[in-house]
Structure formats: structure tokens, C-alpha cells
Write a protein that holds these residues in place. Structure first.
Motif, mmCIF file in Angstrom:
data_model
loop_
_atom_site.group_PDB
_atom_site.id
_atom_site.type_symbol
_atom_site.label_atom_id
_atom_site.label_comp_id
_atom_site.label_asym_id
_atom_site.label_seq_id
_atom_site.Cartn_x
_atom_site.Cartn_y
_atom_site.Cartn_z
ATOM 1 N N TYR A 1 0.834 -1.205 0.000
ATOM 2 C CA TYR A 1 0.000 0.000 0.000
ATOM 3 C C TYR A 1 0.869 1.256 0.000
ATOM 4 C CZ TYR A 1 -3.235 3.562 1.686
ATOM 5 O OH TYR A 1 -3.967 4.712 1.836
ATOM 6 N N TYR A 2 1.923 1.255 0.808
ATOM 7 C CA TYR A 2 2.814 2.415 0.840
ATOM 8 C C TYR A 2 3.464 2.640 -0.528
ATOM 9 C CZ TYR A 2 2.564 2.365 5.965
ATOM 10 O OH TYR A 2 2.143 2.428 7.279
ATOM 11 N N ALA A 3 3.877 1.549 -1.180
ATOM 12 C CA ALA A 3 4.508 1.675 -2.491
ATOM 13 C C ALA A 3 3.538 2.259 -3.513
ATOM 14 C CB ALA A 3 5.019 0.312 -2.960
ATOM 15 N N ALA A 4 2.262 1.822 -3.459
ATOM 16 C CA ALA A 4 1.262 2.352 -4.391
ATOM 17 C C ALA A 4 1.023 3.839 -4.144
ATOM 18 C CB ALA A 4 -0.039 1.570 -4.248
ATOM 19 N N ARG A 5 0.961 4.254 -2.874
ATOM 20 C CA ARG A 5 0.771 5.679 -2.580
ATOM 21 C C ARG A 5 1.946 6.508 -3.099
ATOM 22 N NH1 ARG A 5 -2.811 7.097 1.761
ATOM 23 N NH2 ARG A 5 -1.944 9.204 1.550
ATOM 24 N N SER A 6 3.155 6.031 -2.886
ATOM 25 C CA SER A 6 4.334 6.765 -3.372
ATOM 26 C C SER A 6 4.335 6.848 -4.890
ATOM 27 C CB SER A 6 5.618 6.083 -2.880
ATOM 28 O OG SER A 6 5.722 6.128 -1.475
ATOM 29 N N LEU A 7 3.973 5.746 -5.555
ATOM 30 C CA LEU A 7 3.963 5.733 -7.012
ATOM 31 C C LEU A 7 2.922 6.707 -7.564
ATOM 32 C CD1 LEU A 7 5.555 4.197 -9.152
ATOM 33 C CD2 LEU A 7 3.695 2.557 -9.268
ATOM 34 N N LEU A 8 1.779 6.808 -6.906
ATOM 35 C CA LEU A 8 0.760 7.762 -7.344
ATOM 36 C C LEU A 8 1.265 9.188 -7.214
ATOM 37 C CD1 LEU A 8 -2.151 8.221 -8.314
ATOM 38 C CD2 LEU A 8 -2.857 8.243 -5.905
#
Length: 578
Positions: free
Chosen positions: A65-72
Motif C-alpha cells: 500500500y505504501y509503495a502504491a501511494r508513493s507511485l501515485l
């Protein structure tokens, strides 16, 4: 009577397969939209400034989830950077009077460290969205934007000012509209350097991910869910295993973004190469082949066709898409005088207010102290640029001129360039402590981990853009190696190298704020320099010293750009444009 056997046409055979491809593209787009919507719910959750957490959970289950937020955040900042680049660089290249202001402003913006932007903007973004985490999210995206936009803007501006005059004359003879001139001539001519510098800027955004997600401004600490804040929390807790786990997730992210996004984009940009003969081995991408065989992109293009007329009218109002027409000398002198008075008056007023504030708070002697600290950081920047030039110019030319090598090396280079080197700072801090090496010298290595790639990527872009017919002519003439470098390669990549050099130097100044103060658990190493000065002032909320540090850093960067890099830009435009 015998029945004639009929065979389906080639197009009929392709239809079912094309339908499967269209379905795959639609499913992929729908899945991407679903992920964005789910992440948006987490962005707009209620948020209170007084009770906001200063750390995030280091549970490995939270990493996806953290990786997806950073990528967004990264892609949102990239979209803003592209829009800014196209507008700002075009205005600087096409509007004669605006250029005199926009380029110095761009130099200053590039020199302002990310913490300098955060200290000014974070309060405003929080006030803009009260009671919602969206304000802090916008501040983080803006911080990533400031680490991406300037490099792309410099690259696109350089491509516009060095654009062959033949293209300008052809545009006028064909009576292209403003939008046609911009979209059919300006953007394609600068597409290859724009894509490669966009890739590099994306890597720069990863580098500052920790600073943009684990925010410490004015004695307040905030943490957004993201892989950068995860690493910051794990580092503060001395959880080396969690840091290594985050590094593994980052490598997967970088490789995935390369395969799905950057690799197709670099292969697509090859269509804009200006040459009379085609390269024997053009880069390819399975993702690009899939999109090209689908009808969905063409349908979207037709649906958005109604936007062309409004954009054309808007560009006609501002006159951004063509070289300025000739005006009478008297009228031009009057306009220049008025323009100079307004600009100089505004600058004088701002400097007066800043000087008054500094004298009343920190004192004028603090400026001299900051200037001396700036000399130490300036020395590190010079060493970095010289060493990076000697190492990466030959490597960049080798990669850019060899399609096979480029196909193999591009993912590796992108992983190295996009990987946030400050994730490795805890490991390097341990090595420095164990070996007794001072951060005054080790800081050069830490700065290089984030800044040297600007030179490599721009040289690769410049070398890959060399027309194939020129390379074939050099091969047919059997130029000696020394003459080949001096007469073909160095002049051809000179403009790209200047762009890489100016952005690498600016990136090194910016990286100094995280490279001159490094921590791991209870151990903190500090180097003598302006970056450490700004980092410490920002952490303590000392507005006067933040202002002094940012102003002195801007003075160094702008002075270096004006006295050195701008002269090289002019030389590239005058002597080395095709």
C-alpha cells in the motif's frame, strides 16, 4: 457444380485477435482506474495537524500500500512537471522579453532546495484543505514536482533554441496554426531529450521521496503513508532489516515502471528522430506493440479532437508557438525600458524587504557565515561534476550509439538512476563510522549518488539522437578515433551535455541538504557546508536562517549558471546545432 472454397481475408483473420487486444487494454485501464480510486479514499481521510502521526508503521504487510501511494505521488508530480515544462520552456524560448526573466527565475528555482519549498508551502497547502490529509498530500506532490520539473524544462528549452531553422521556415511556409506549430514541430523536435530527462527527473523524485513524505518543518513532524516515510521510520528505529526490505520493494517498483512505462515511451520517441536514414536496430517494447495494435488509443484521440481549436486560440493570444516578429527599433527600446524598470523595481523591493528581515533577526554577519559554508559545498559540487563528466560521458556515448547495448543497459541505468540513493545512507553511515572517514569527504559520494545520473542520461539522449547518416558518413570516411570524437561526437552531444551539467550541478546543491547530515539510529554525522546549515535551520523552524541559506545557495547556483553554463548554452546554440 463444385463449390468454390473461399478463404477469409487477412483483415478478417486479425479481427478476433484485435478484439482480444482491445479487451486487454480496456481491462488494464479499468484496473488502473480502480487502484487510483481506492488510493484516493486514503488521500482524503480526515486529518488533524495537532494529532497527526510523525511516523508510520514498519509492518512489512503495509509495504504494498505504501509503495502504491508513493507511485501515485510520483506520477502526479510527473504530470504537473510535463505541463509546466511545455508552457514555461516554450514561453522562455519564444517570448524575447520574458526570456530575460524566466531563465534567471528558473536558475533560482533550480537552486532552491526541496526543504526551502516545503518550509514555505506546507502551511499554505494545509490551510487550503483544512481537516483533510489532502493538504499534506499536495505539499508532498509539490515537493516531488520541484525535484523533477527544472531538469525537464532546461532540456526542452535547449531543444527549442537549438531547433533547426529549416523547421521554422517550413512551418511558416505551410502556414501552420499556433497549435500545429507547437504540437507538430516543437514537441516532436524535443521529444527524445524530453523523454530521457523525464526519466531522469522521475529518478530525482525517488531520491527526495524521504524528504517529501517524512516532513519536518517548523518544529512539527508529519508522515504520509509511503515507502519514503517507511524508510525514514525504519532508519530512526535502527531496523536495518526493514530498510533492506524496502530497498527490495523499490527495485521491483523501478523495474516495473521501466517495463510498463519508460521502455515503451523511449521506443515510441524513436519516431521523432530527425535523419535521412533509419537505424538498423530500433528499440522495441512489447507494451508499445500491444498499444499500437489496439484501437482504443485512436478512439480516444478522436474523442479529444475537439480540444484542438480552443488550444489553438489560446496559443494565438499568447504568441507562444512562433518566433517573435520583427518590430521597429524605437518601439522595441521603449518596451525594453519599461520591462527593465518593472523587473528591477520588483527585485529591488524584494531585496530590501529581505535585508531588513535578516538584519532585524539573525544579523548581517550570519550572511558571511553562510557564504563561507557555501564555499565548502561549492567545492564538493565542482569535484562531483568533473569526476562525473570524466566517467559518464564515454559511457553515455557508448550506450547511446549501440542499440543492443542500450537495450541491455537501459534497465540497469534506470534502476541505478531511479533508485533513491538516500535509502542507502544508513548503510553508508555505518561504513563511514566504522572506517572513520569524515562526512566532509563522504558527502561528495552521497551527493554523487543522486546527481551524477543527469550527465549520463543527457549524454545518452544526445548520442542516441545523432542522425544515422552522419554516423555512416564518419564510418565511410574512416575517421581516426580522436578525430571522430572531436569532429562528430563531442559537437553532437555538446548541447545535451550542457543540459546535463547544469542540472547535475543544481541537483548536487539540492542533494547537499540530505547528504551533509545523515543519521542512523542515535548516530548523526554532519559535514561542514551550506546543505547542513539549511537542513538544521529547517528542522528547528529558524525562518531567518532558512531564508539566508536559500538565498546564498541561489546566489551560488545562479552565479555559476550565468558565468559558466549559460555561455556554454550560447556556444551550443551558435556552433553546434544541426
Amino acid at each position: 457444380m463444385a463449390l468454390l472454397r473461399t478463404f477469409p481475408s487477412r483483415e478478417a483473420l486479425k479481427r478476433p485477435r484485435q478484439g482480444v487486444i482491445d479487451l486487454a487494454v480496456l481491462v488494464g485501464a479499468a484496473a488502473l482506474l480502480w487502484v487510483v480510486v481506492r488510493l484516493w479514499h486514503g488521500i482524503t481521510v480526515p486529518w488533524d495537524e495537532t494529532t497527526a502521526p510523525s511516523t508510520v508503521s514498519t509492518d512489512p504487510a503495509e509495504l504494498p500500500y505504501y509503495a502504491a501511494r508513493s507511485l501515485l505521488r510520483m506520477f502526479a508530480a510527473l504530470a504537473l512537471s510535463v505541463v509546466f515544462t511545455l508552457v514555461y520552456a516554450t514561453a522562455a524560448a519564444r517570448l524575447r522579453r520574458a526570456e530575460k526573466v524566466l531563465l534567471p527565475v528558473l536558475d533560482i528555482l533550480q537552486s532552491v532546495p526541496i526543504l526551502g519549498f516545503l518550509s514555505v508551502t506546507i502551511t499554505g497547502f494545509i490551510a487550503l484543505f483544512p481537516g483533510s490529509e489532502l493538504g499534506l498530500e499536495c505539499a508532498s506532490i509539490f515537493a516531488i514536482f520541484t525535484s523533477q520539473a527544472w531538469n525537464m524544462t532546461f532540456a526542452f528549452y535547449q531543444s527549442l533554441v537549438s531547433q533547426p531553422r529549416d523547421l521554422d521556415e517550413a512551418s511558416r511556409l505551410l502556414r501552420l496554426s499556433k497549435w500545429q506549430r507547437f504540437w507538430r514541430v516543437d514537441v516532436p523536435s524535443g521529444m527524445i531529450p524530453l523523454v530521457w530527462n523525464g526519466m531522469m527527473s522521475f529518478g530525482g523524485g525517488w531520491f527526495f521521496l524521504v524528504a517529501s513524505e517524512a516532513l519536518s518543518v517548523n518544529n512539527h513532524s508529519y508522515a504520509l503513508p509511503g515507502i519514503g516515510s517507511y524508510v525514514a521510520t525504519a532508519t530512526a528505529n535502527s531496523e536495518l532489516g526493514r530498510v533492506l526490505l524496502a530497498i527490495g520493494v523499490m527495485i521491483v517498483l523501478v523495474v516495473g515502471v521501466n517495463v510498463v512505462f519508460w521502455r515503451p515511451l523511449t521506443a515510441w520517441a524513436e519516431r521523432f528522430r530527425v535523419e535521412d536514414s533509419e537505424s538498423a536496430q530500433a528499440p522495441r517494447s512489447l507494451m508499445l506493440d500491444l498499444l499500437r495494435r489496439s484501437r482504443i488509443p485512436r478512439l480516444l484521440g478522436r474523442a479529444l479532437g475537439w480540444l484542438v481549436a480552443p488550444l489553438d486560440r489560446m496559443m494565438a493570444v499568447f504568441g507562444l508557438a512562433e518566433h517573435p516578429l520583427r518590430t521597429s527599433p524605437a518601439r522595441r527600446r521603449v518596451g525594453d525600458v519599461i520591462f527593465a524598470v518593472v523587473v528591477l523595481g520588483s527585485v529591488a523591493y524584494g531585496l530590501t524587504e529581505m535585508a531588513t528581515f535578516v538584519v532585524d533577526t539573525a544579523g548581517i554577519a550570519e550572511v558571511g557565515h553562510a557564504l563561507l559554508l557555501g564555499l565548502a559545498t561549492f567545492g564538493r559540487v565542482i569535484v562531483l561534476v568533473v569526476v562525473a563528466t570524466a566517467i559518464w560521458v564515454p559511457v553515455g556515448v557508448w550506450i547511446g550509439l549501440n542499440p543492443k547495448i542500450s537495450r541491455l543497459a537501459q534497465p540497469v541505468v534506470q534502476v541505478l538512476a531511479s533508485f533513491p540513493a538516500n535509502f542507502l545512507f544508513p548503510l553508508i553511515t555505518g561504513v563511514l563510522v566504522a572506517t572513520g572517514i569524515s562526512l566532509d569527504w563522504g558527502g561528495i559520494l552521497l551527493m554523487a549518488l543522486g546527481a551524477q545520473w543527469y550527465i549520463l542520461f543527457n549524454v545518452i539522449a544526445g548520442a542516441s539522437a545523432i542522425p544515422n547518416d552522419l554516423r555512416e558518413a564518419a564510418a565511410n570516411l574512416r575517421l581516426p578515433r580522436k578525430l571522430w570524437w572531436r569532429k562528430l561526437i563531442l559537437p553532437a552531444i555538446f548541447a545535451s551535455y550542457v543540459t546535463g551539467g547544469i542540472t547535475a550541478a543544481g541537483g548536487a546543491w539540492n542533494a547537499s541538504i540530505v547528504a551533509e547530515v545523515v543519521s542512523y539510529g542515535p548516530t548523526t554525522l554532519t559535514a561542514t557546508g551550506l546543505g547542513a546549515y539549511i537542513a538544521q535551520a529547517t528542522g528547528s523552524g529558524d525562518a531567518a536562517r532558512i531564508l539566508i541559506g536559500v538565498a546564498v545557495m541561489s546566489l551560488y547556483v545562479v552565479g555559476l549558471n550565468r558565468l559558466f553554463w549559460r555561455r556554454l548554452y550560447a556556444l551550443a546554440e551558435r556552433r553546434f546545432s544541426l
